[in-house]
Design a protein around this motif. Sequence first.
Motif, PDB file in Angstrom:
ATOM      1  N   SER A 192      57.163  39.828  38.012  1.00 45.83           N
ATOM      2  CA  SER A 192      56.039  39.705  37.078  1.00 45.83           C
ATOM      3  C   SER A 192      54.837  40.483  37.607  1.00 45.83           C
ATOM      4  O   SER A 192      54.856  41.011  38.722  1.00 45.83           O
ATOM      5  CB  SER A 192      55.673  38.230  36.877  1.00 45.83           C
ATOM      6  OG  SER A 192      55.292  37.643  38.112  1.00 45.83           O
ATOM      7  N   GLY A 193      53.792  40.539  36.784  1.00 46.97           N
ATOM      8  CA  GLY A 193      52.576  41.238  37.200  1.00 46.97           C
ATOM      9  C   GLY A 193      52.460  42.620  36.583  1.00 46.97           C
ATOM     10  O   GLY A 193      52.923  42.866  35.463  1.00 46.97           O
ATOM     11  N   ASP A 194      51.854  43.552  37.322  1.00 45.92           N
ATOM     12  CA  ASP A 194      51.613  44.902  36.819  1.00 45.92           C
ATOM     13  C   ASP A 194      52.923  45.678  36.669  1.00 45.92           C
ATOM     14  O   ASP A 194      53.986  45.254  37.146  1.00 45.92           O
ATOM     15  CB  ASP A 194      50.671  45.649  37.758  1.00 45.92           C
ATOM     16  CG  ASP A 194      49.273  45.031  37.778  1.00 45.92           C
ATOM     17  OD1 ASP A 194      48.825  44.566  36.710  1.00 45.92           O
ATOM     18  OD2 ASP A 194      48.646  45.007  38.865  1.00 45.92           O
TER      19      ASP A 194
ATOM     20  N   GLU B 144      54.475  39.345  47.174  1.00 43.00           N
ATOM     21  CA  GLU B 144      53.771  40.306  46.328  1.00 43.00           C
ATOM     22  C   GLU B 144      53.846  41.702  46.940  1.00 43.00           C
ATOM     23  O   GLU B 144      53.745  41.865  48.162  1.00 43.00           O
ATOM     24  CB  GLU B 144      52.302  39.910  46.149  1.00 43.00           C
ATOM     25  CG  GLU B 144      52.111  38.700  45.260  1.00 43.00           C
ATOM     26  CD  GLU B 144      50.653  38.355  45.040  1.00 43.00           C
ATOM     27  OE1 GLU B 144      50.374  37.550  44.148  1.00 43.00           O
ATOM     28  OE2 GLU B 144      49.793  38.886  45.785  1.00 43.00           O
TER      29      GLU B 144
ATOM     30  N   ARG C 279      51.734  45.113  46.880  1.00 49.29           N
ATOM     31  CA  ARG C 279      50.372  45.513  46.542  1.00 49.29           C
ATOM     32  C   ARG C 279      50.147  46.961  46.952  1.00 49.29           C
ATOM     33  O   ARG C 279      50.512  47.364  48.051  1.00 49.29           O
ATOM     34  CB  ARG C 279      49.353  44.618  47.253  1.00 49.29           C
ATOM     35  CG  ARG C 279      49.505  43.133  46.945  1.00 49.29           C
ATOM     36  CD  ARG C 279      48.497  42.316  47.738  1.00 49.29           C
ATOM     37  NE  ARG C 279      48.616  40.889  47.460  1.00 49.29           N
ATOM     38  CZ  ARG C 279      47.848  39.953  48.019  1.00 49.29           C
ATOM     39  NH1 ARG C 279      46.902  40.327  48.892  1.00 49.29           N
ATOM     40  NH2 ARG C 279      48.016  38.683  47.726  1.00 49.29           N
TER      41      ARG C 279
ATOM     42  N   ARG D   9      54.474  40.567  41.520  1.00 48.46           N
ATOM     43  CA  ARG D   9      54.903  39.341  42.203  1.00 48.46           C
ATOM     44  C   ARG D   9      56.400  39.136  42.029  1.00 48.46           C
ATOM     45  O   ARG D   9      56.960  39.360  40.951  1.00 48.46           O
ATOM     46  CB  ARG D   9      54.138  38.128  41.676  1.00 48.46           C
ATOM     47  CG  ARG D   9      54.612  36.796  42.263  1.00 48.46           C
ATOM     48  CD  ARG D   9      53.691  35.652  41.943  1.00 48.46           C
ATOM     49  NE  ARG D   9      52.428  35.752  42.676  1.00 48.46           N
ATOM     50  CZ  ARG D   9      51.628  34.708  42.915  1.00 48.46           C
ATOM     51  NH1 ARG D   9      51.958  33.492  42.520  1.00 48.46           N
ATOM     52  NH2 ARG D   9      50.504  34.884  43.573  1.00 48.46           N
TER      53      ARG D   9
END
Length: 275
Positions: A183-185, A248, A250, A260
């Motif tokens: 999930s996330g960007d 995560e 990053r 994530r």
Amino acid sequence: MIRRFILSAGLVALAPPVFAQAASAVIGANKAALREPVKSGFLNAVQVYPYSEGALFRLFAAPERVSDIALQPGETLTSVAAGDTVRWTVGDTTSGSGGGHRTHILVKPFTPGLSTNLVITTDRRVYHVLLTSTASTAMTSIRWTYPLDEMEALARHREEADTAKTVSTGIAIDQLQFNYRISGDTPVWRPIRAFDDGRQTWIEFPADLGTGEAPPLFVLGSEGVAELVNYRIVGRYYVVDRLFAAAELRLGAKKQKIVRITRVGKKSAGRGRGA
């Protein structure tokens, strides 16, 4: 004055032999580099030359006949320069689309008995073509095979096979769990999936991971604190010698991209990028 005249005369006397040697070397090099059409090299009416950097490729042309020089599919033409642009017509066109898009250089002489050269530059290489016009013998087309490209592709294939073998060594196939949500960007490096075998965790990325900056991996503790974790990169996989509930990826400073990876309910098989 007399000394200066004698020195000048000596230099003039030395010039012809030096030039003759250089000219002989040039002629010999060009002759050795020349690739002529051969019967075994024809595919129907197309002469297929094996490409070699610095080689000189012959093309026979004739008045009222257009000869085609076909570049490699996907190759982008940068420029074409001809030694004789008065008595030769030189143009270019394209065929196909997508991965089959190909550039063609079209040449035609005005009269027989002409000889000139053509330098074709692209985003991949430089071609040197020797153009010779005859009264009626014209080559329909020439194109190339690319042995170096084929060798590099074979080497990549072997490397990928070795990588896959390395990644899979010691994995208990029947214990694999794919119960991870991504999930996330959505950056270009966003993982495809994650899985574990109860001992190690693997994070699979797109095949072009190695072409850009790889994101560091942080494991989230029970209180949500992110900590760098040791991992190794094998091909397009991150291999972590432990399990985690959440982690995560990053990358970036001002506009940081965060993806994530969360372990959820058990699932024995699955693919996809998640939510």
